[in-house]
Every structure is written in structure tokens, then in C-alpha cells.
Design an enzyme around this catalytic site. Structure first.
Site, PDB file in Angstrom:
ATOM      1  N   LYS A  13     -24.820 -18.641   6.661  1.00 22.38           N
ATOM      2  CA  LYS A  13     -24.139 -19.905   6.946  1.00 22.38           C
ATOM      3  C   LYS A  13     -24.973 -20.791   7.891  1.00 22.38           C
ATOM      4  O   LYS A  13     -25.094 -21.986   7.658  1.00 22.38           O
ATOM      5  CB  LYS A  13     -22.765 -19.662   7.607  1.00 22.38           C
ATOM      6  CG  LYS A  13     -21.766 -18.933   6.731  1.00 22.38           C
ATOM      7  CD  LYS A  13     -20.381 -18.926   7.352  1.00 22.38           C
ATOM      8  CE  LYS A  13     -20.274 -18.138   8.657  1.00 22.38           C
ATOM      9  NZ  LYS A  13     -20.543 -16.680   8.531  1.00 22.38           N
ATOM     10  N   ARG A  89     -11.662 -19.829  11.482  1.00 23.14           N
ATOM     11  CA  ARG A  89     -11.785 -18.406  11.152  1.00 23.14           C
ATOM     12  C   ARG A  89     -10.419 -17.741  11.031  1.00 23.14           C
ATOM     13  O   ARG A  89     -10.345 -16.548  10.730  1.00 23.14           O
ATOM     14  CB  ARG A  89     -12.581 -17.690  12.245  1.00 23.14           C
ATOM     15  CG  ARG A  89     -14.032 -17.412  11.864  1.00 23.14           C
ATOM     16  CD  ARG A  89     -14.672 -16.741  13.044  1.00 23.14           C
ATOM     17  NE  ARG A  89     -15.841 -15.980  12.718  1.00 23.14           N
ATOM     18  CZ  ARG A  89     -17.094 -16.418  12.882  1.00 23.14           C
ATOM     19  NH1 ARG A  89     -17.324 -17.628  13.304  1.00 23.14           N
ATOM     20  NH2 ARG A  89     -18.110 -15.628  12.613  1.00 23.14           N
ATOM     21  N   ARG A 123     -32.019  -9.755  11.397  1.00 26.32           N
ATOM     22  CA  ARG A 123     -31.969 -11.079  12.044  1.00 26.32           C
ATOM     23  C   ARG A 123     -32.462 -11.019  13.494  1.00 26.32           C
ATOM     24  O   ARG A 123     -32.041 -10.191  14.281  1.00 26.32           O
ATOM     25  CB  ARG A 123     -30.513 -11.551  12.009  1.00 26.32           C
ATOM     26  CG  ARG A 123     -30.271 -12.912  12.566  1.00 26.32           C
ATOM     27  CD  ARG A 123     -29.026 -13.522  11.994  1.00 26.32           C
ATOM     28  NE  ARG A 123     -27.785 -12.880  12.386  1.00 26.32           N
ATOM     29  CZ  ARG A 123     -26.591 -13.268  11.940  1.00 26.32           C
ATOM     30  NH1 ARG A 123     -26.483 -14.252  11.073  1.00 26.32           N
ATOM     31  NH2 ARG A 123     -25.501 -12.651  12.345  1.00 26.32           N
ATOM     32  N   ARG A 156     -29.232 -10.673  18.352  1.00 33.71           N
ATOM     33  CA  ARG A 156     -27.928 -11.036  18.925  1.00 33.71           C
ATOM     34  C   ARG A 156     -27.192  -9.766  19.331  1.00 33.71           C
ATOM     35  O   ARG A 156     -27.195  -8.795  18.576  1.00 33.71           O
ATOM     36  CB  ARG A 156     -27.086 -11.754  17.860  1.00 33.71           C
ATOM     37  CG  ARG A 156     -27.282 -13.235  17.810  1.00 33.71           C
ATOM     38  CD  ARG A 156     -26.625 -13.856  16.617  1.00 33.71           C
ATOM     39  NE  ARG A 156     -25.232 -13.485  16.409  1.00 33.71           N
ATOM     40  CZ  ARG A 156     -24.439 -14.067  15.506  1.00 33.71           C
ATOM     41  NH1 ARG A 156     -24.910 -15.032  14.740  1.00 33.71           N
ATOM     42  NH2 ARG A 156     -23.198 -13.694  15.357  1.00 33.71           N
ATOM     43  N   ARG A 167     -16.924  -6.689  13.077  1.00 35.06           N
ATOM     44  CA  ARG A 167     -16.895  -8.101  12.644  1.00 35.06           C
ATOM     45  C   ARG A 167     -16.507  -8.203  11.174  1.00 35.06           C
ATOM     46  O   ARG A 167     -15.833  -9.149  10.768  1.00 35.06           O
ATOM     47  CB  ARG A 167     -18.258  -8.749  12.889  1.00 35.06           C
ATOM     48  CG  ARG A 167     -18.492  -9.053  14.366  1.00 35.06           C
ATOM     49  CD  ARG A 167     -19.933  -9.411  14.656  1.00 35.06           C
ATOM     50  NE  ARG A 167     -20.391 -10.568  13.922  1.00 35.06           N
ATOM     51  CZ  ARG A 167     -21.673 -10.823  13.656  1.00 35.06           C
ATOM     52  NH1 ARG A 167     -22.624  -9.984  14.064  1.00 35.06           N
ATOM     53  NH2 ARG A 167     -22.009 -11.904  13.006  1.00 35.06           N
TER      54      ARG A 167
END
Ligand code: AMP
Length: 210
Positions: A13, A89, A123, A156, A167
Site C-alpha cells: 500500500k 481500518r 522490508r 520496522r 497484525r
């Protein structure tokens, strides 16, 4: 143009939201990024949101998130439109947003779970300039250092495996229902991992009819 971007954690995203924001010349509003910046700046809200919520893979409560977003959307640059990345969300957030805004498009990036998990695992971003990398798909030229500013790349804190599992559960329970909520207004683009980010963006532009 007012846009919402939906997708699982790791759907890409952020990458697409930046391209959309540049192309349509609208601000990119990422609630996740706002929370990360507040934490990096050691504000009271930033530390609380990290320690109690997002650092553990939980959503930040609706009242805190809604206040943050309302303040951001009241700024002058949002008059011409915006792209919301990571917001809403929950159904409560979606309904609150609908009260004061007419959303032109809800874009849903549909991705297989396996691809999201691989993307999250790889990531990294630069601790200095925040440039994004992926150690599998888009690695830096040198070790774990940023190509632009030579600073260390970092992961992160909520991209660690056990937090990611949480998550995903939160996404399925609280965010996935938004797809049905927006069913009359939703544009779906499938990302099966075969397209480059630029090619996927071309598909998105076409799907948005611009
Ligand atoms: P993201 O960068 O969008 O993946 O967001 C990182 C984390 O920030 C999420 O896992 C949540 O814990 C928190 N967060 C971001 N956006 C929201 C939101 N709209 N509502 C509640 N929590 C959020």
C-alpha cells in the site's frame, strides 16, 4: 480526488500510495507513518501508541486515530483531495470518515498471503532518509546501507515475525469487513507478485479510469 487504499499488511500500500499521491498531486496520508513519526519524535501520544498498541500488533484505539486524522484532513492541502493509506481500518473509522467526506474511490490491492509475508520479512528502510528497500526484491547495492545516504537500513519493530502474525489476525477481524462495507464503491486490483511496482501502478491508473 479523495481516495482510500485498502489491503493486507505487506500488500504494498505504501509504495503505491506514494505513486498515486505524486501522479494526482494529492497528499499521501499514512496513519501508520504518523504513528511512527510521533514515536520517533518521542511525543507522549507517540510513545503511548507504540508501547500499548502498534508495537504489539494491535490497532491504536479509534478515538485517538480519528482525532489525528481529523486534524490532518482539516489542513489546507487536503482541500484538493487526498489518498488515505492505512485508514480506515475499522467500521467505526469508516463511518466517521463518511460523515464529513465524499470518497471518490476505494482501491483494494488484493494479494496472496504468501507474498505479503515475504514482503514484510524483507522490508527495510533507511534510518536517515526513510527510503524503502526489500532485501529480497529491491536490495541496497551495499550490505545493509542506504544507496542514497549510506546510513544503516532498519526493520520496522512491528515487522518482526510474532507481531506480524498478530497484525494479520487484526486485519482479518477488523479491517477485512470494510471490503463488504464499501462494496458499491470499490475498485480491486490484483497483485500476484509478477508485476513491478510501476506496472502495478499502470493497472491502478487504468482501474481508476484516469
Ligand atoms: P501501517 O504502516 O499502515 O501498517 O500501520 C502500522 C500500525 O499502526 C498498524 O499495525 C496499527 O497498529 C497502527 N495503525 C495504523 N493505522 C491505523 C488505524 N487507522 N487505526 C488503528 N491503528 C492504526
Amino acid at each position: 480526488m479523495k481516495l482510500i487504499l485498502l489491503g493486507k499488511p505487506g500488500a504494498g500500500k505504501g509504495t503505491q500510495a506514494k505513486k498515486i499521491a505524486d501522479y494526482y498531486n494529492i497528499p499521501h496520508i499514512s496513519t501508520g507513518e504518523m504513528f511512527r513519526q510521533a514515536y520517533a519524535g518521542k511525543t507522549e501520544l507517540g510513545v503511548l501508541a507504540h508501547d500499548k498498541y502498534w508495537g504489539k500488533g494491535h490497532l491504536v484505539p479509534d478515538d485517538i486515530t480519528l482525532k489525528l486524522v481529523e486534524e490532518r484532513l482539516a489542513k489546507g492541502d487536503c482541500k484538493k483531495g487526498f489518498i488515505l493509506d492505512g485508514f480506515p481500518r475499522t467500521l467505526v473509522q469508516a463511518k466517521a470518515l463518511d460523515k464529513n467526506n465524499t470518497i471518490d474511490h476505494v482501491l483494494y490491492i488484493e494479494t496472496p498471503d504468501s507474498l505479503c509475508i515475504q514482503r514484510i520479512a524483507g522490508r527495510r528502510n533507511c534510518s536517515q532518509c526513510a527510503k524503502d528497500y526489500n532485501i529480497y526484491f529491491n536490495p541496497p547495492k551495499k550490505d545493509t546501507l542506504c544507496d542514497t545516504c549510506n546510513q544503516q537500513l532498519v526493520q520496522r519493530p512491528d515487522d518482526k515475525e510474532d507481531i506480524v502474525k498478530q497484525r494479520i489476525i487484526v486485519y482479518e477481524n477488523q479491517t477485512q469487513p470494510l471490503i463488504a462495507y464499501y462494496q458499491n464503491n470499490i475498485v480491486t486490483v490484483t497483485d500476484n507478485g509478477n508485476d513491478s511496482p510501476d506496472k502495478l501502478f499502470q493497472k491502478i491508473k487504468k482501474a481508476l479510469g484516469k
